[in-house]
Design a protein around this motif. Sequence first.
Motif, PDB file in Angstrom:
ATOM      1  N   ILE A  84      34.168  11.475  30.439  1.00  0.00           N
ATOM      2  CA  ILE A  84      34.356  10.348  29.525  1.00  0.00           C
ATOM      3  C   ILE A  84      34.414   9.011  30.259  1.00  0.00           C
ATOM      4  O   ILE A  84      34.140   7.959  29.680  1.00  0.00           O
ATOM      5  CB  ILE A  84      35.610  10.529  28.642  1.00  0.00           C
ATOM      6  CG1 ILE A  84      36.893  10.564  29.482  1.00  0.00           C
ATOM      7  CG2 ILE A  84      35.483  11.774  27.789  1.00  0.00           C
ATOM      8  CD1 ILE A  84      38.160  10.679  28.657  1.00  0.00           C
ATOM      9  N   TRP A 119      37.007  16.637  32.368  1.00  0.00           N
ATOM     10  CA  TRP A 119      36.836  15.882  31.126  1.00  0.00           C
ATOM     11  C   TRP A 119      36.955  14.383  31.378  1.00  0.00           C
ATOM     12  O   TRP A 119      36.195  13.589  30.825  1.00  0.00           O
ATOM     13  CB  TRP A 119      37.841  16.344  30.084  1.00  0.00           C
ATOM     14  CG  TRP A 119      37.663  15.672  28.754  1.00  0.00           C
ATOM     15  CD1 TRP A 119      38.465  14.746  28.172  1.00  0.00           C
ATOM     16  CD2 TRP A 119      36.562  15.847  27.862  1.00  0.00           C
ATOM     17  NE1 TRP A 119      37.967  14.339  26.973  1.00  0.00           N
ATOM     18  CE2 TRP A 119      36.790  14.999  26.751  1.00  0.00           C
ATOM     19  CE3 TRP A 119      35.416  16.636  27.893  1.00  0.00           C
ATOM     20  CZ2 TRP A 119      35.897  14.922  25.686  1.00  0.00           C
ATOM     21  CZ3 TRP A 119      34.530  16.562  26.818  1.00  0.00           C
ATOM     22  CH2 TRP A 119      34.775  15.716  25.739  1.00  0.00           C
ATOM     23  N   GLN A 120      37.911  13.993  32.228  1.00  0.00           N
ATOM     24  CA  GLN A 120      38.049  12.581  32.569  1.00  0.00           C
ATOM     25  C   GLN A 120      36.795  12.069  33.291  1.00  0.00           C
ATOM     26  O   GLN A 120      36.364  10.935  33.065  1.00  0.00           O
ATOM     27  CB  GLN A 120      39.284  12.364  33.452  1.00  0.00           C
ATOM     28  CG  GLN A 120      40.616  12.524  32.737  1.00  0.00           C
ATOM     29  CD  GLN A 120      40.882  11.398  31.751  1.00  0.00           C
ATOM     30  OE1 GLN A 120      40.306  10.329  31.823  1.00  0.00           O
ATOM     31  NE2 GLN A 120      41.778  11.658  30.797  1.00  0.00           N
ATOM     32  N   SER A 169      41.303  15.096  25.717  1.00  0.00           N
ATOM     33  CA  SER A 169      42.042  14.639  26.890  1.00  0.00           C
ATOM     34  C   SER A 169      43.529  14.926  26.747  1.00  0.00           C
ATOM     35  O   SER A 169      44.186  15.435  27.663  1.00  0.00           O
ATOM     36  CB  SER A 169      41.805  13.143  27.104  1.00  0.00           C
ATOM     37  OG  SER A 169      42.558  12.670  28.197  1.00  0.00           O
ATOM     38  N   ASP A 175      37.125  12.486  22.160  1.00  0.00           N
ATOM     39  CA  ASP A 175      37.440  12.288  23.573  1.00  0.00           C
ATOM     40  C   ASP A 175      38.953  12.198  23.768  1.00  0.00           C
ATOM     41  O   ASP A 175      39.519  12.800  24.682  1.00  0.00           O
ATOM     42  CB  ASP A 175      36.781  11.006  24.099  1.00  0.00           C
ATOM     43  CG  ASP A 175      35.259  11.083  24.083  1.00  0.00           C
ATOM     44  OD1 ASP A 175      34.729  12.196  23.929  1.00  0.00           O
ATOM     45  OD2 ASP A 175      34.621  10.032  24.218  1.00  0.00           O
ATOM     46  N   MET A 178      36.819   4.256  22.482  1.00  0.00           N
ATOM     47  CA  MET A 178      37.175   5.650  22.762  1.00  0.00           C
ATOM     48  C   MET A 178      37.054   6.473  21.485  1.00  0.00           C
ATOM     49  O   MET A 178      37.680   6.188  20.485  1.00  0.00           O
ATOM     50  CB  MET A 178      38.607   5.728  23.304  1.00  0.00           C
ATOM     51  CG  MET A 178      39.093   7.156  23.553  1.00  0.00           C
ATOM     52  SD  MET A 178      38.254   7.959  24.926  1.00  0.00           S
ATOM     53  CE  MET A 178      38.779   6.923  26.287  1.00  0.00           C
ATOM     54  N   HIS A 179      36.178   7.478  21.518  1.00  0.00           N
ATOM     55  CA  HIS A 179      35.992   8.339  20.362  1.00  0.00           C
ATOM     56  C   HIS A 179      37.227   9.212  20.159  1.00  0.00           C
ATOM     57  O   HIS A 179      37.922   9.590  21.108  1.00  0.00           O
ATOM     58  CB  HIS A 179      34.757   9.219  20.543  1.00  0.00           C
ATOM     59  CG  HIS A 179      33.483   8.436  20.622  1.00  0.00           C
ATOM     60  ND1 HIS A 179      33.001   7.705  19.570  1.00  0.00           N
ATOM     61  CD2 HIS A 179      32.602   8.270  21.644  1.00  0.00           C
ATOM     62  CE1 HIS A 179      31.858   7.130  19.918  1.00  0.00           C
ATOM     63  NE2 HIS A 179      31.611   7.454  21.175  1.00  0.00           N
TER      64      HIS A 179
END
Length: 220
Positions: free
Chosen positions: A53, A49-50, A9, A5, A1-2
């Motif tokens: 990603i 957004w979810q 979130s 991101d 996970m960046h």
Amino acid sequence: MHSLDFDISHSLAGGLVLISFMMLYQDRLYSLLNVFALHAVTLSLAVTWQAFIQDAPHLYVTAAIALVFKAIIIPVALHRIIRQLGIHRDIETAVGIGPTMLAGMGLVALSMVLMLRVTAEADALAREDLAFALSVVLLGLLVMVTRRNAVSQVVGFMSLENGLVLAATGAKGMPLVVEISVAFSILIAFIVIGIFLFRIRERFDSVDVAALDESRGERR
């Protein structure tokens, strides 16, 4: 996970909690509906957004449902109901704004402590998003409990449901069929609530739920 991101979130999920506090602070129905529309827009952005990603295209449908129905159709319809019924536009509260905000902060702290302990084995993004989601659910319940006006209680219920959607998408999403069924359930419930409000207005000339107590002989 960046890191980016993760940060975006959590910013969107935290924004939902902040807007829930804004709903607690409102003392006018029109302002409450406008803040709820902002709540729905933020939920739509969080779900979008979810979807990005997680590479989960079905969540884009959930985001679209939240944007169209919750941010536009439902607030506009409630505005119309308020005008047609001539509802008193000040919100009657069972508890003062100060104690309500303090209770809200306590519920958020409880949510964080509880969810971070219960989901200790989950990945960081999911567990913290679940903590934010539980905060939104509890704040929605608080809106329902502390407001006497039926319309504001409906708004509290819908903001609570926004928290459930946030939890489901943060925990790797729901099946699309479940999301669609939830959306139709909300629409059906909204129609029933609209009819219910008209019936209250006809019977009691008010949508203050205190009138129901008086009809049973319970005076405050």
